[in-house]
Design a protein around this motif. Structure first.
Motif, PDB file in Angstrom:
ATOM      1  N   ALA A   1       0.831  -1.209   0.000  1.00  0.00           N
ATOM      2  CA  ALA A   1       0.000   0.000   0.000  1.00  0.00           C
ATOM      3  C   ALA A   1       0.863   1.255   0.000  1.00  0.00           C
ATOM      4  CB  ALA A   1      -0.941  -0.006   1.211  1.00  0.00           C
ATOM      5  N   VAL A   2       1.919   1.245   0.795  1.00  0.00           N
ATOM      6  CA  VAL A   2       2.807   2.411   0.830  1.00  0.00           C
ATOM      7  C   VAL A   2       3.521   2.564  -0.509  1.00  0.00           C
ATOM      8  CG1 VAL A   2       4.885   3.381   1.898  1.00  0.00           C
ATOM      9  CG2 VAL A   2       3.076   2.401   3.337  1.00  0.00           C
ATOM     10  N   ALA A   3       3.969   1.462  -1.092  1.00  0.00           N
ATOM     11  CA  ALA A   3       4.655   1.526  -2.385  1.00  0.00           C
ATOM     12  C   ALA A   3       3.745   2.124  -3.454  1.00  0.00           C
ATOM     13  CB  ALA A   3       5.127   0.137  -2.801  1.00  0.00           C
ATOM     14  N   ASP A   4       2.455   1.823  -3.374  1.00  0.00           N
ATOM     15  CA  ASP A   4       1.510   2.307  -4.370  1.00  0.00           C
ATOM     16  C   ASP A   4       1.133   3.769  -4.164  1.00  0.00           C
ATOM     17  OD1 ASP A   4      -0.576   1.461  -6.563  1.00  0.00           O
ATOM     18  OD2 ASP A   4      -1.689   2.617  -5.068  1.00  0.00           O
ATOM     19  N   ALA A   5       0.985   4.175  -2.914  1.00  0.00           N
ATOM     20  CA  ALA A   5       0.368   5.472  -2.682  1.00  0.00           C
ATOM     21  C   ALA A   5       1.102   6.391  -1.725  1.00  0.00           C
ATOM     22  CB  ALA A   5      -1.053   5.256  -2.141  1.00  0.00           C
ATOM     23  N   GLY A   6       2.203   5.935  -1.170  1.00  0.00           N
ATOM     24  CA  GLY A   6       2.795   6.712  -0.100  1.00  0.00           C
ATOM     25  C   GLY A   6       4.128   7.341  -0.417  1.00  0.00           C
ATOM     26  N   PRO A   7       4.629   8.083   0.541  1.00  0.00           N
ATOM     27  CA  PRO A   7       5.944   8.697   0.416  1.00  0.00           C
ATOM     28  C   PRO A   7       7.055   7.652   0.527  1.00  0.00           C
ATOM     29  CG  PRO A   7       4.947   9.220   2.533  1.00  0.00           C
ATOM     30  CD  PRO A   7       3.943   8.427   1.763  1.00  0.00           C
ATOM     31  N   GLU A   8       8.257   8.051   0.241  1.00  0.00           N
ATOM     32  CA  GLU A   8       9.396   7.128   0.177  1.00  0.00           C
ATOM     33  C   GLU A   8       9.780   6.490   1.508  1.00  0.00           C
ATOM     34  OE1 GLU A   8      11.325   5.865  -2.447  1.00  0.00           O
ATOM     35  OE2 GLU A   8       9.566   6.591  -3.506  1.00  0.00           O
ATOM     36  N   GLU A   9       9.890   7.280   2.547  1.00  0.00           N
ATOM     37  CA  GLU A   9      10.312   6.762   3.851  1.00  0.00           C
ATOM     38  C   GLU A   9       9.234   6.989   4.880  1.00  0.00           C
ATOM     39  OE1 GLU A   9      14.125   7.238   5.904  1.00  0.00           O
ATOM     40  OE2 GLU A   9      14.881   7.814   3.929  1.00  0.00           O
TER      41      GLU A   9
ATOM     42  N   ASP B   1     -15.451   8.784  -3.839  1.00  0.00           N
ATOM     43  CA  ASP B   1     -14.232   8.501  -3.071  1.00  0.00           C
ATOM     44  C   ASP B   1     -14.151   7.013  -2.725  1.00  0.00           C
ATOM     45  OD1 ASP B   1     -13.547  11.192  -3.140  1.00  0.00           O
ATOM     46  OD2 ASP B   1     -14.497  11.614  -1.206  1.00  0.00           O
ATOM     47  N   ALA B   2     -15.286   6.433  -2.381  1.00  0.00           N
ATOM     48  CA  ALA B   2     -15.331   5.005  -2.057  1.00  0.00           C
ATOM     49  C   ALA B   2     -14.922   4.173  -3.272  1.00  0.00           C
ATOM     50  CB  ALA B   2     -16.722   4.597  -1.582  1.00  0.00           C
ATOM     51  N   GLU B   3     -15.436   4.541  -4.435  1.00  0.00           N
ATOM     52  CA  GLU B   3     -15.095   3.805  -5.654  1.00  0.00           C
ATOM     53  C   GLU B   3     -13.610   3.929  -5.970  1.00  0.00           C
ATOM     54  OE1 GLU B   3     -16.317   3.667 -10.370  1.00  0.00           O
ATOM     55  OE2 GLU B   3     -17.673   4.625  -8.945  1.00  0.00           O
ATOM     56  N   ALA B   4     -13.060   5.120  -5.831  1.00  0.00           N
ATOM     57  CA  ALA B   4     -11.628   5.324  -6.092  1.00  0.00           C
ATOM     58  C   ALA B   4     -10.781   4.533  -5.100  1.00  0.00           C
ATOM     59  CB  ALA B   4     -11.288   6.811  -6.021  1.00  0.00           C
ATOM     60  N   MET B   5     -11.180   4.541  -3.838  1.00  0.00           N
ATOM     61  CA  MET B   5     -10.425   3.808  -2.818  1.00  0.00           C
ATOM     62  C   MET B   5     -10.501   2.302  -3.068  1.00  0.00           C
ATOM     63  SD  MET B   5     -10.626   4.310   1.277  1.00  0.00           S
ATOM     64  CE  MET B   5      -9.593   3.389   2.397  1.00  0.00           C
ATOM     65  N   GLN B   6     -11.687   1.808  -3.388  1.00  0.00           N
ATOM     66  CA  GLN B   6     -11.839   0.375  -3.671  1.00  0.00           C
ATOM     67  C   GLN B   6     -11.029  -0.037  -4.894  1.00  0.00           C
ATOM     68  OE1 GLN B   6     -16.041  -0.474  -3.873  1.00  0.00           O
ATOM     69  NE2 GLN B   6     -16.326  -0.143  -1.677  1.00  0.00           N
ATOM     70  N   ASN B   7     -11.011   0.797  -5.925  1.00  0.00           N
ATOM     71  CA  ASN B   7     -10.217   0.471  -7.114  1.00  0.00           C
ATOM     72  C   ASN B   7      -8.731   0.412  -6.783  1.00  0.00           C
ATOM     73  OD1 ASN B   7     -12.420   0.185  -8.790  1.00  0.00           O
ATOM     74  ND2 ASN B   7     -12.380   2.318  -9.457  1.00  0.00           N
ATOM     75  N   ARG B   8      -8.266   1.317  -5.951  1.00  0.00           N
ATOM     76  CA  ARG B   8      -6.863   1.304  -5.527  1.00  0.00           C
ATOM     77  C   ARG B   8      -6.584   0.042  -4.706  1.00  0.00           C
ATOM     78  NH1 ARG B   8      -2.682   5.110  -5.241  1.00  0.00           N
ATOM     79  NH2 ARG B   8      -4.065   6.644  -6.155  1.00  0.00           N
ATOM     80  N   GLU B   9      -7.495  -0.307  -3.804  1.00  0.00           N
ATOM     81  CA  GLU B   9      -7.335  -1.531  -3.014  1.00  0.00           C
ATOM     82  C   GLU B   9      -7.251  -2.754  -3.927  1.00  0.00           C
ATOM     83  OE1 GLU B   9     -10.637  -1.663  -0.279  1.00  0.00           O
ATOM     84  OE2 GLU B   9      -9.933   0.108   0.793  1.00  0.00           O
ATOM     85  N   ARG B  10      -8.144  -2.824  -4.909  1.00  0.00           N
ATOM     86  CA  ARG B  10      -8.135  -3.957  -5.846  1.00  0.00           C
ATOM     87  C   ARG B  10      -6.786  -4.066  -6.566  1.00  0.00           C
ATOM     88  NH1 ARG B  10     -13.601  -1.786  -7.016  1.00  0.00           N
ATOM     89  NH2 ARG B  10     -15.093  -3.375  -6.370  1.00  0.00           N
TER      90      ARG B  10
ATOM     91  N   ILE C   1      -3.790  -2.873  -5.639  1.00  0.00           N
ATOM     92  CA  ILE C   1      -2.716  -3.253  -4.714  1.00  0.00           C
ATOM     93  C   ILE C   1      -2.821  -4.738  -4.370  1.00  0.00           C
ATOM     94  CG2 ILE C   1      -1.810  -2.919  -2.374  1.00  0.00           C
ATOM     95  CD1 ILE C   1      -2.824   0.066  -2.669  1.00  0.00           C
ATOM     96  N   LEU C   2      -4.025  -5.196  -4.073  1.00  0.00           N
ATOM     97  CA  LEU C   2      -4.208  -6.606  -3.709  1.00  0.00           C
ATOM     98  C   LEU C   2      -3.898  -7.526  -4.880  1.00  0.00           C
ATOM     99  CD1 LEU C   2      -7.368  -6.203  -1.491  1.00  0.00           C
ATOM    100  CD2 LEU C   2      -5.062  -6.808  -0.719  1.00  0.00           C
ATOM    101  N   ALA C   3      -4.240  -7.109  -6.089  1.00  0.00           N
ATOM    102  CA  ALA C   3      -3.919  -7.921  -7.268  1.00  0.00           C
ATOM    103  C   ALA C   3      -2.409  -8.097  -7.403  1.00  0.00           C
ATOM    104  CB  ALA C   3      -4.502  -7.284  -8.524  1.00  0.00           C
ATOM    105  N   GLN C   4      -1.647  -7.059  -7.062  1.00  0.00           N
ATOM    106  CA  GLN C   4      -0.186  -7.160  -7.089  1.00  0.00           C
ATOM    107  C   GLN C   4       0.320  -8.191  -6.087  1.00  0.00           C
ATOM    108  OE1 GLN C   4       1.050  -3.133  -6.368  1.00  0.00           O
ATOM    109  NE2 GLN C   4       0.322  -2.413  -8.355  1.00  0.00           N
ATOM    110  N   LEU C   5      -0.453  -8.435  -5.044  1.00  0.00           N
ATOM    111  CA  LEU C   5      -0.101  -9.435  -4.032  1.00  0.00           C
ATOM    112  C   LEU C   5      -0.692 -10.807  -4.355  1.00  0.00           C
ATOM    113  CD1 LEU C   5      -0.701  -7.257  -0.838  1.00  0.00           C
ATOM    114  CD2 LEU C   5       1.522  -7.982  -1.764  1.00  0.00           C
ATOM    115  N   GLY C   6      -1.406 -10.904  -5.491  1.00  0.00           N
ATOM    116  CA  GLY C   6      -2.012 -12.176  -5.881  1.00  0.00           C
ATOM    117  C   GLY C   6      -3.301 -12.482  -5.143  1.00  0.00           C
ATOM    118  N   ILE C   7      -3.954 -11.444  -4.636  1.00  0.00           N
ATOM    119  CA  ILE C   7      -5.186 -11.611  -3.857  1.00  0.00           C
ATOM    120  C   ILE C   7      -6.370 -11.178  -4.708  1.00  0.00           C
ATOM    121  CG2 ILE C   7      -6.437 -10.832  -1.799  1.00  0.00           C
ATOM    122  CD1 ILE C   7      -3.663 -10.530  -0.459  1.00  0.00           C
ATOM    123  N   PRO C   8      -7.410 -12.024  -4.792  1.00  0.00           N
ATOM    124  CA  PRO C   8      -8.574 -11.676  -5.618  1.00  0.00           C
ATOM    125  C   PRO C   8      -9.344 -10.479  -5.063  1.00  0.00           C
ATOM    126  CG  PRO C   8      -8.955 -13.757  -4.463  1.00  0.00           C
ATOM    127  CD  PRO C   8      -7.546 -13.334  -4.161  1.00  0.00           C
ATOM    128  N   ASP C   9     -10.157  -9.894  -5.921  1.00  0.00           N
ATOM    129  CA  ASP C   9     -10.979  -8.739  -5.586  1.00  0.00           C
ATOM    130  C   ASP C   9     -11.823  -9.044  -4.343  1.00  0.00           C
ATOM    131  OD1 ASP C   9     -12.869  -6.699  -5.414  1.00  0.00           O
ATOM    132  OD2 ASP C   9     -13.411  -6.781  -7.531  1.00  0.00           O
TER     133      ASP C   9
END
Length: 162
Positions: A31-39, A130-139, A141-149
């Motif tokens: 989640a941090v890699a996708d949306a957060g600052p470096e450190e 906002d909910a839709e945007a957040m859910q899409n971001r969650e999907r 990030i989770l897909a990158q971890l191999g986790i289904p929607d």
């Protein structure tokens, strides 16, 4: 990217669950890699329903446990690592939800960890868009971890590769 994750185990039920802690760590990092600052630094508290209920009552006025709570830290200007805040997990609620939704516990924990960290980063789901945007971001990030929607009912998920 450098993410420091401090995990405090407050409830005994978490102590024998190293796979759960590993899933949370991976999800926080993603989640941090996708949306957060470096450190950044993130605090994780593995609590029980009683503790989360008390926090929920005190801070949100809701006298009930919930699966995860996020407590963003105030922004502090300066260089170096930024403390994002704390994410608190309620063991019994999370276990009940995973069982009721027929989801593996580690996948449900990963979803909640991503969700909690996104709240620390300023995302919310108060308005529909906002909910839709957040859910899409969650999907994503989770897909990158191999986790289904996590928002697709289990009965509709594909079990075979496309």
């Amino acid at each position: 990217m450098n993410v420091s994750i401090e995990i405090a185990v407050e409830a005994l039920g978490w102590a024998g669950m190293p796979a759960a802690q590993a899933a949370i760590r991976s999800a926080v990092e993603a989640a941090v890699a996708d949306a957060g600052p470096e450190e950044v630094e993130v605090g994780v508290v593995l609590a029980d329903d009683e503790r989360v209920r008390a926090l929920n009552r005190t801070w949100l006025g809701e006298d009930k446990p919930t699966n995860v709570l996020s407590f963003p830290a105030p922004d502090r200007p300066g260089s170096g690592s930024r403390f994002l805040g704390d994410v608190v997990f309620a063991l019994e609620t999370i276990q009940r939800e995973a069982e009721a939704e027929n989801k593996p516990l580690d996948q449900h924990l990963s979803h909640l960890a991503v969700h909690g960290v996104l709240h620390l980063l300023g995302f919310d789901h108060e308005r529909d868009e906002d909910a839709e945007a957040m859910q899409n971001r969650e999907r994503r990030i989770l897909a990158q971890l191999g986790i289904p929607d996590p928002y697709t009912p289990v009965a509709q998920r594909r079990t075979e590769p496309a």
